[in-house]
Design a protein around this motif. Structure first.
Motif, PDB file in Angstrom:
ATOM      1  N   UNK A   1      40.174  26.096 -16.864  1.00 38.19           N
ATOM      2  CA  UNK A   1      40.472  25.654 -15.489  1.00 38.19           C
ATOM      3  C   UNK A   1      40.210  26.707 -14.398  1.00 38.19           C
ATOM      4  N   UNK A   2      40.277  28.045 -14.698  1.00 41.68           N
ATOM      5  CA  UNK A   2      39.924  28.996 -13.616  1.00 41.68           C
ATOM      6  C   UNK A   2      38.422  29.052 -13.312  1.00 41.68           C
ATOM      7  N   UNK A   3      37.603  28.351 -14.108  1.00 39.28           N
ATOM      8  CA  UNK A   3      36.145  28.356 -13.875  1.00 39.28           C
ATOM      9  C   UNK A   3      35.807  27.918 -12.450  1.00 39.28           C
TER      10      UNK A   3
ATOM     11  N   UNK B   1      33.888  26.078  -9.356  1.00 40.00           N
ATOM     12  CA  UNK B   1      33.505  24.662  -9.179  1.00 40.00           C
ATOM     13  C   UNK B   1      32.088  24.312  -9.684  1.00 40.00           C
ATOM     14  N   UNK B   2      31.046  25.137  -9.375  1.00 40.82           N
ATOM     15  CA  UNK B   2      29.700  24.744  -9.826  1.00 40.82           C
ATOM     16  C   UNK B   2      29.578  24.616 -11.345  1.00 40.82           C
ATOM     17  N   UNK B   3      30.273  25.488 -12.078  1.00 35.54           N
ATOM     18  CA  UNK B   3      30.219  25.422 -13.542  1.00 35.54           C
ATOM     19  C   UNK B   3      30.879  24.129 -14.046  1.00 35.54           C
ATOM     20  N   UNK B   4      32.023  23.797 -13.423  1.00 35.86           N
ATOM     21  CA  UNK B   4      32.734  22.575 -13.820  1.00 35.86           C
ATOM     22  C   UNK B   4      31.888  21.348 -13.452  1.00 35.86           C
ATOM     23  N   UNK B   5      31.222  21.405 -12.293  1.00 34.00           N
ATOM     24  CA  UNK B   5      30.335  20.304 -11.880  1.00 34.00           C
ATOM     25  C   UNK B   5      29.213  20.123 -12.894  1.00 34.00           C
ATOM     26  N   UNK B   6      28.646  21.243 -13.343  1.00 37.52           N
ATOM     27  CA  UNK B   6      27.564  21.192 -14.325  1.00 37.52           C
ATOM     28  C   UNK B   6      28.072  20.556 -15.630  1.00 37.52           C
ATOM     29  N   UNK B   7      29.271  20.998 -16.071  1.00 35.15           N
ATOM     30  CA  UNK B   7      29.868  20.436 -17.294  1.00 35.15           C
ATOM     31  C   UNK B   7      30.090  18.928 -17.142  1.00 35.15           C
TER      32      UNK B   7
ATOM     33  N   UNK C   1      40.335  16.971  -4.716  1.00 30.67           N
ATOM     34  CA  UNK C   1      41.782  16.836  -4.599  1.00 30.67           C
ATOM     35  C   UNK C   1      42.451  18.201  -4.400  1.00 30.67           C
ATOM     36  N   UNK C   2      43.533  18.195  -3.635  1.00 32.64           N
ATOM     37  CA  UNK C   2      44.276  19.436  -3.384  1.00 32.64           C
ATOM     38  C   UNK C   2      45.393  19.630  -4.410  1.00 32.64           C
ATOM     39  N   UNK C   3      45.559  18.664  -5.284  1.00 32.19           N
ATOM     40  CA  UNK C   3      46.600  18.689  -6.323  1.00 32.19           C
ATOM     41  C   UNK C   3      46.397  19.925  -7.211  1.00 32.19           C
ATOM     42  N   UNK C   4      47.477  20.657  -7.481  1.00 30.09           N
ATOM     43  CA  UNK C   4      47.376  21.925  -8.229  1.00 30.09           C
ATOM     44  C   UNK C   4      46.783  21.719  -9.629  1.00 30.09           C
ATOM     45  N   UNK C   5      47.100  20.571 -10.254  1.00 26.64           N
ATOM     46  CA  UNK C   5      46.638  20.328 -11.618  1.00 26.64           C
ATOM     47  C   UNK C   5      45.263  19.653 -11.681  1.00 26.64           C
ATOM     48  N   UNK C   6      44.667  19.390 -10.502  1.00 29.39           N
ATOM     49  CA  UNK C   6      43.400  18.650 -10.476  1.00 29.39           C
ATOM     50  C   UNK C   6      42.286  19.291 -11.321  1.00 29.39           C
ATOM     51  N   UNK C   7      42.058  20.634 -11.196  1.00 37.76           N
ATOM     52  CA  UNK C   7      40.980  21.224 -12.008  1.00 37.76           C
ATOM     53  C   UNK C   7      41.205  21.057 -13.514  1.00 37.76           C
ATOM     54  N   UNK C   8      42.478  21.222 -13.923  1.00 37.73           N
ATOM     55  CA  UNK C   8      42.797  21.097 -15.352  1.00 37.73           C
ATOM     56  C   UNK C   8      42.611  19.651 -15.841  1.00 37.73           C
ATOM     57  N   UNK C   9      43.087  18.687 -15.044  1.00 43.37           N
ATOM     58  CA  UNK C   9      42.960  17.266 -15.427  1.00 43.37           C
ATOM     59  C   UNK C   9      41.496  16.842 -15.440  1.00 43.37           C
ATOM     60  N   UNK C  10      40.732  17.391 -14.506  1.00 41.99           N
ATOM     61  CA  UNK C  10      39.302  17.095 -14.423  1.00 41.99           C
ATOM     62  C   UNK C  10      38.607  17.589 -15.696  1.00 41.99           C
ATOM     63  N   UNK C  11      38.965  18.801 -16.115  1.00 39.50           N
ATOM     64  CA  UNK C  11      38.377  19.339 -17.348  1.00 39.50           C
ATOM     65  C   UNK C  11      38.837  18.542 -18.571  1.00 39.50           C
ATOM     66  N   UNK C  12      40.076  18.057 -18.547  1.00 41.09           N
ATOM     67  CA  UNK C  12      40.564  17.214 -19.654  1.00 41.09           C
ATOM     68  C   UNK C  12      39.684  15.963 -19.775  1.00 41.09           C
TER      69      UNK C  12
END
Lengths: 201, 40
Positions: free
Chosen positions: A89-91, A93-99, A154-165
């Motif tokens: 989750x600390x990755x 944004x571009x890396x997560x977008x690519x994934x 989203x500004x939600x704190x858990x958004x990056x983690x849920x997105x990766x899930x």
């Protein structure tokens, strides 16, 4: 129960089947969530479990030959996906977008080519039903892709983690739809769990 | 009352059997043998 409700033999078989399905799925889901809770990744585990469950309803996928092997894989995989999501989750944004793009495209290709992946114990016989399941799998993928996109902003704190899930769940679904996933399950099935017994003197 | 509860439980289970048989498979990666009457 069947004798008290005076059911036919056919209905009795159906009842035994549905009770087996419910016991296996409810116990596996409960133990998976428990392990997720113990590892501190309960929300992520729940998201991964729910996402894969919805996909599997329509797309099917590789299967294990015994309920015990199935339970071990199910209980370990979903908390592991959630842990991996928490780690990644600390990755940036571009890396997560690519994934996300890789996961959605892989999922789309595999669903289009292979879904629904059935088993000899639950074959999808009707071509109409096969077509409907494939169509519904693609609809589910588009809904998940839309959620992944919405969570990006989203500004939600858990958004990056849920997105990766969600991304990792789509990748897991792609794996179990693929030939590699079926070979992996065959490999798990081939593991001999009979421990050597001590020879009596 | 017991009889009504029993009939209700059986009806719900029969409905679930048809729903689960209509989908490709479930959460778990083990699939029990689907009864012939539910195969489509």
């Amino acid at each position: 129960m069947s004798s008290k409700a005076s059911l036919s033999q056919e209905k009795e078989i159906i009842l035994a089947y549905v009770i087996e399905v419910l016991v296996i799925n409810v116990s596996n889901a409960a133990l998976t969530l428990l392990l997720g809770f113990l590892l501190g990744v309960l929300p992520g585990t729940a998201v991964c479990l729910a996402t894969v469950a919805v996909f599997r309803l329509f797309a099917g996928g590789a299967h294990a030959s015994s309920p015990w092997r199935c339970a071990v894989v199910t209980i370990l995989v979903f908390p592991a996906l959630a842990l991996l999501a928490a780690t990644l989750s600390p990755l940036k944004q571009p890396y997560v977008d690519f994934l996300a793009v890789v996961a959605i495209l892989t999922g789309l290709v595999l669903i289009a080519l292979r879904a629904p992946v059935d088993t000899p114990s639950a074959p999808v016989i009707s071509p109409v039903r096969r077509k409907r399941l494939k169509y519904l799998s693609i609809v589910v993928l588009f809904i998940v892709a839309a959620i992944i996109f919405c969570l990006r902003n989203s500004a939600w704190a858990y958004a990056p983690q849920m997105r990766l899930c969600l991304i990792l769940s789509v990748l897991w679904v792609s794996l179990i739809l693929s030939g590699a996933g079926q070979r992996l399950m065959a490999l798990i099935d081939s593991i001999n769990l009979n421990l050597p017994t001590r020879r009596e003197v | 009352m017991k009889k009504i509860l029993l009939v209700f439980t059986v009806t719900v289970l029969m409905f679930l059997a048809h729903v689960t048989a209509a989908s490709a498979c479930l959460i778990s990666i083990y699939q029990p043998e689907v009864p012939n009457s539910l195969r489509r």
